[in-house]
Design an enzyme around this catalytic site. Structure first.
Site, PDB file in Angstrom:
ATOM      1  N   HIS A  33     -28.546  -6.197  25.744  1.00 32.86           N
ATOM      2  CA  HIS A  33     -27.887  -7.085  26.702  1.00 32.86           C
ATOM      3  C   HIS A  33     -28.866  -8.149  27.192  1.00 32.86           C
ATOM      4  O   HIS A  33     -29.595  -7.915  28.159  1.00 32.86           O
ATOM      5  CB  HIS A  33     -27.368  -6.276  27.882  1.00 32.86           C
ATOM      6  N   HIS A 267     -23.429 -11.216  27.113  1.00 28.54           N
ATOM      7  CA  HIS A 267     -23.548  -9.954  27.844  1.00 28.54           C
ATOM      8  C   HIS A 267     -24.144  -8.833  26.998  1.00 28.54           C
ATOM      9  O   HIS A 267     -25.171  -8.260  27.356  1.00 28.54           O
ATOM     10  CB  HIS A 267     -22.188  -9.518  28.389  1.00 28.54           C
ATOM     11  N   GLU A 414     -16.969  12.744  47.634  1.00 28.70           N
ATOM     12  CA  GLU A 414     -17.665  13.670  46.747  1.00 28.70           C
ATOM     13  C   GLU A 414     -18.565  12.933  45.755  1.00 28.70           C
ATOM     14  O   GLU A 414     -19.687  13.366  45.474  1.00 28.70           O
ATOM     15  CB  GLU A 414     -16.653  14.528  45.978  1.00 28.70           C
ATOM     16  N   HIS A 476      -5.363  22.491  44.192  1.00 27.52           N
ATOM     17  CA  HIS A 476      -6.664  22.892  44.715  1.00 27.52           C
ATOM     18  C   HIS A 476      -7.267  24.097  43.986  1.00 27.52           C
ATOM     19  O   HIS A 476      -8.274  24.627  44.424  1.00 27.52           O
ATOM     20  CB  HIS A 476      -6.556  23.187  46.215  1.00 27.52           C
TER      21      HIS A 476
END
Lengths: 664, 664
Positions: A33, A267, A414, A476
């Site tokens: 890159h 890029h 999280e 869950h």
């Protein structure tokens, strides 16, 4: 850091040296890159030559400023910076960019290349690691600094791209950083308006600075990313401001390339020989490929000069510190050497039958607190489930904008928690842990993998580990999660069967220094197994209950299914079978034992084997083979009381007996 | 929707009925979350009674407004709403809240309870699904609406909590929604200042409305969450504004509970009998547990009245539409029945040896485009890797704020992409796909799992599937990902061996309607296998190359290792061995075959088996057993040219031969 901005004669040469090293590396590898390094060169040079306090001869100096290239695809930039600043990264390595065995892999890798402070490439992670690094600075200063002894006074500098700022993990971490007022964190946002697929207009038109202001950050806008004076002023302003700073720097991807500047064509692919020649002409760069003019080295010389002086000063301070504060200094030395204090293991609890039934999450909280009492480097928290995860440290303050403590409220974030734990661990002086429900391990899984790749050793406290979650239901209840964790290299997954195995799990986790550890825990109470000793646990799998005389079969279980399986053993005996029961809390630890031990536990000729685990059976066949079976589930859970669900999904003595008798 | 706000006599009764049904459900279950429903009751009532266009007797009506309870833990609220509005959810089900087999699981589950528009609980997901639902509305209107026939004119309403807004997935999706100008999306933010661990002051102090303004959303602040007039005005304002709207509603968790209001004590546990009695007294609620006064039902009656009228009107419009636009109407009917068009399979390409070598990602792009030409419901894009994933549809516009097309630029937002795909799939009339590198499947893994749980069938195009990624290095090379995907229930993971298996993979994926499918693809070119037919592929594993006469062993491989294994078969023959080669693109499909077929492919008595796959071996032992082996890797990858890495990690004929000969 210099006090006033003075343009230097060789600034332009140094910046172009960074650009052309990147161009040449990518060209030589025919892969990589070039565009981002070309656009970021000016800000990187300004930062390194004037602000960043690092010591190239002491790349692991714990009090150095951190440099995080969150846009890890721009790796050619950091290799150029390291080379020009005098790190141990010779041109020969730059010429082997992206080749097997080189020090210059496609994305920067911590532990692989001296001077790389974190592994980046997966976007959003580097910036989020930076939040953990800034937290670590404050904790280290709190724990070690004394009057006249400012040992930990460093800053964290990040270069981030549009892609980093689109990733949710960075949003979470940035919100947390604003909340915690982490003024040592400064981000340079490479706003080049280009992503792989084209202009950011295609997908990313939000007002980034307004968003960061909403997070409580200080923001600056540098409208010309090649204006060194403006860049320098912005960095000064950021350093002075007590909030974390977001400096938007308007740049041009592929800067200087006549045909590929401001285009996604620069890029992720080499410019091509012709375009490289045109770029040389356009930027007035008369030098051959990989030729570094002396002026460029001169311009970067202040990095090492400043760094050597700073390190020498710090080393001297450290010596005086050892005299003035011998206990703290000894603790610092111990932590630098990744040693646990003597007698640490004795601090961990042993439980007896009368303590049960006890949920392993509860035993974990007891073991964690016992460990934390003797390990000041142990710190962490939960993603808004502290009460359920039992992750709070008693009598310790919570880390906030105004208080520096070892307890953390990560919020319902999280993914940021995982990345922050990595950033804290990268300090080299901390043992961070983070808790949530096992089901949410998926939310921060990318960070677990990176911990493994970096050989970092955060500890994950993952409670509510099966359908025994109960009423909260299938949303869950983890089913796939144990298998998924076990597939991550350098990771150890521990699913203790009782309170004693849980205490042993903490010992194992804390002694590991080469990768992360997951401790997987129950919501529900379990009997305490007095036969579960630390020594047995550490082998990953062991005969918990031997057959009467010679075994004719093997039952293998982990976690909450171990005591169930002990009951099944009794029932099978009544039916004339004679199985042994193996507790198998960790596949990784067991597989690491020598062949003789493994043969002793699972004799090769004993083919009648049944594994029992409340989760997806995937992988258990490694131990049960073509002739064995697994009591598990390939379906999602359901909502209901845990006991009802256990029966519904077949985690019963009756079903184990039935499945056992179906084996050949 | 009524034109002016008129307070109704029974408003307060209806709102308290919602509160007490939630209180009573949680109390009966002795488990659940009463606080959020108590705080959200007024906004939910205002929305349902005055704004939401749904039809309780036709819960799956495709043009209904969508209601997403992103704060899924407040499930007792939605069950109350459904019951009071006349959905098929009797009080008897409410009394079985959180019990096995009931229609009222702990968190709302799509497909389980009529009227639940998406499964929520894992925070951030519902709001992000809503973004996909709002996209779906625009696409459906574009595809089906004609002058005088506004078939799809619905809106998406979301109730979200602090926790939802902390999650990165919601940040990503909200940024995308602002960018795309999704004015049909309105979010009610339940700002109650409380999370599980306590006050939001502990972890979440950002300025949410300023952040959403930065995303390009319209924002409203309702300072009293029980002020129906203000709530109604805000909903009106949101409906009128062309941007997505974020309505911050300041509420009180546990509203009305004298001792637990505004406390996390009311978040996740029953109030307790005493506190329930005090709350009854405090709110002036004379009714017994689960007693619903007639006034409450009266107040909710407009939902069904409005809904029945709207549905009847729509059904009549649909009939006239069938006459005026028979082709479009037929297409809509087909899609409603989840049927593929006749001759669909013939549209998919077959490849011949001379087309190779071809990367399977390239073959995937060809197959995808062929399928899209005959399937207007097929739409999707990439998380900023379209060129690498080959996910663009030729000659189709890109979806933007001003243009409605079938191509999507999701940006570097993998997690949002996954959640948006789920939202699009929830329309029941679309087949969405999303592409990224396999390594980033971890970033959106929570959404894959939810697709499985909801039996939704998005398709994941996961390219760059092994260490053969090459120079980008270990940060971008999946090792654990195949194993991790295979552990998700209701999911099918396909790793085709060549262009023909890739075309077949698209057929399998598009024919599935009961769960998500991952198509795992190479970056590098592979030979085309003419023996790889659709019929063979669909069985998940098949004998690609038979032994000469009776086989003495089995080589099993997937993806890019299949052609390598064919070469190894030849080498082993030269050494006197006689293996067959099984191509095993999908464990799930193979395991679903009958025992006779599985025995035919993998005869039980043939124990000398070696599996070859460039990834973690976890799980392959199911097919190789205790006597077999796996050529795979338990370590991370490295940076270098793909060919070099293949040799380095042992994916060579020589190593396969060596590992084979080590078997007993």
């Amino acid at each position: 850091m210099s006090d006033v901005f003075l343009p230097q004669p060789h600034d332009a040469t140094a910046i172009n040296a960074l650009r052309f090293l990147a161009i040449d590396m990518v060209q030589a590898a025919n892969s990589g890159h070039p565009g981002a390094p070309m656009g970021q060169a000016a800000m990187a040079y300004t930062l390194w030559s004037r602000h960043l306090d690092v010591c190239p001869s002491q790349p692991s100096w714990h009090a150095r400023d951190r440099f995080v290239l969150s846009s890890g695809h721009a790796s050619a930039l950091i290799y150029g910076l390291l080379h020009l600043s005098g790190y141990d990264l010779p041109l020969a390595e730059l010429k082997k960019f992206r080749q097997l065995g080189s020090k210059t892999p496609g994305h920067p890798e911590y532990g692989h290349t001296a001077g790389v402070d974190t592994t980046t490439g997966p976007l959003g992670q580097g910036l989020s690691n930076g939040v953990g690094m800034a937290i670590a600075q404050r904790v280290l200063a709190e724990q070690f600094d004394r009057e006249g002894f400012e040992l930990f006074d460093h800053r964290v500098w990040v270069i981030a791209s549009d892609g980093d700022l689109m990733e949710g993990v960075a949003s979470e971490a940035s919100s947390l950083a604003g909340h915690l007022g982490l003024g040592r964190l400064n981000v340079l946002y490479d706003a080049n308006q280009i992503t792989i697929d084209g202009s950011t207009d295609l997908s990313f038109t939000e007002d980034v600075l307004a968003r960061y202001a909403a997070y409580g950050w200080h923001t600056v806008d540098v409208t010309d990313g090649n204006d060194l004076e403006a860049l320098d002023a912005a960095m000064r302003e950021a350093t002075a401001d007590p909030r974390p700073s977001m400096i938007k720097v308007r740049t041009h991807i592929g800067f200087g390339s006549p045909n590929k500047q401001d285009s996604s064509a620069s890029h992720g692919a080499p410019l091509g020989e012709d375009e490289v020649a045109l770029t040389r002409e356009n930027l007035g760069w008369p030098h051959a490929s990989f030729e570094v003019p002396a002026e460029a080295l001169d311009a970067f010389a202040p990095v090492a000069t400043r760094g050597d002086a700073a390190f020498a000063e710090w080393a001297a301070l450290r010596e005086r510190y050892a005299e003035a504060h011998p206990e703290a200094a000894a603790d610092l030395s111990r932590r630098e050497q990744q040693q646990l204090p003597e007698g640490f293991a004795e601090a961990l609890p042993r439980f007896s039958e009368s303590d049960g039934p006890m949920a392993t999450r509860k035993a974990s909280g007891i073991a964690l607190n016992a460990a934390a009492a003797v390990l000041p480097e142990l710190l962490g928290g939960s993603a808004d489930l502290a009460g359920s995860n039992n992750t709070d440290l008693a009598n310790e303050p919570f880390f906030s904008a105004s208080v520096t403590g070892r307890n953390f409220n990560f919020g319902v974030r999280e993914h940021a928690m995982g990345a922050v734990l990595n950033g804290m661990a990268l300090s080299g002086l901390m043992r961070p842990y983070g808790g949530t429900f096992l089901i949410f391990a998926d939310y921060f899984r990318p960070t677990i993998r990176l911990a493994g790749l970096m050989n970092l050793s955060p500890i994950y406290v993952l409670t509510h580990d099966s359908i025994y979650v109960g009423e909260d239901g299938p949303t869950h209840q983890p089913v796939s999660h144990l298998a998924a964790l076990r597939a991550i290299p350098n990771m150890v997954t521990l699913r203790p069967a009782d309170a004693n195995e849980t205490s042993a799990a903490w010992k194992v986790a804390l002694e590991r220094t080469t990768g992360p550890t997951a401790i997987v825990l129950t919501r529900q109470g379990l009997p305490v197994l007095e036969a579960a000793t630390v020594e047995r646990f550490e082998r990953g799998g062991y005969v918990l209950s031997e057959a009467q005389g010679e075994a004719d079969s093997i039952l293998i279980a982990s976690g909450s299914e171990v005591s169930l399986t002990l009951n099944a053993q009794a029932a099978l005996r009544n039916k004339g079978h004679n199985p042994r029961v193996v507790s198998m809390p960790s596949w990784e630890l067991f597989d690491a034992q020598d062949a003789a031990y493994r043969e002793e536990v699972l004799p090769r000729n004993l083919r009648k084997r049944l594994a029992v685990e409340a989760g997806h059976p995937l992988g258990w066949e490694r131990y049960t083979g073509l002739d064995g079976g697994v009591v598990g589930q390939r379906t999602f859970g359901a909502s209901g009381p845990g006991g009802d669900l256990g029966k519904h999904f077949g985690y019963t003595v009756e079903n184990i007996v039935e499945q056992f008798e179906r084996l050949g």
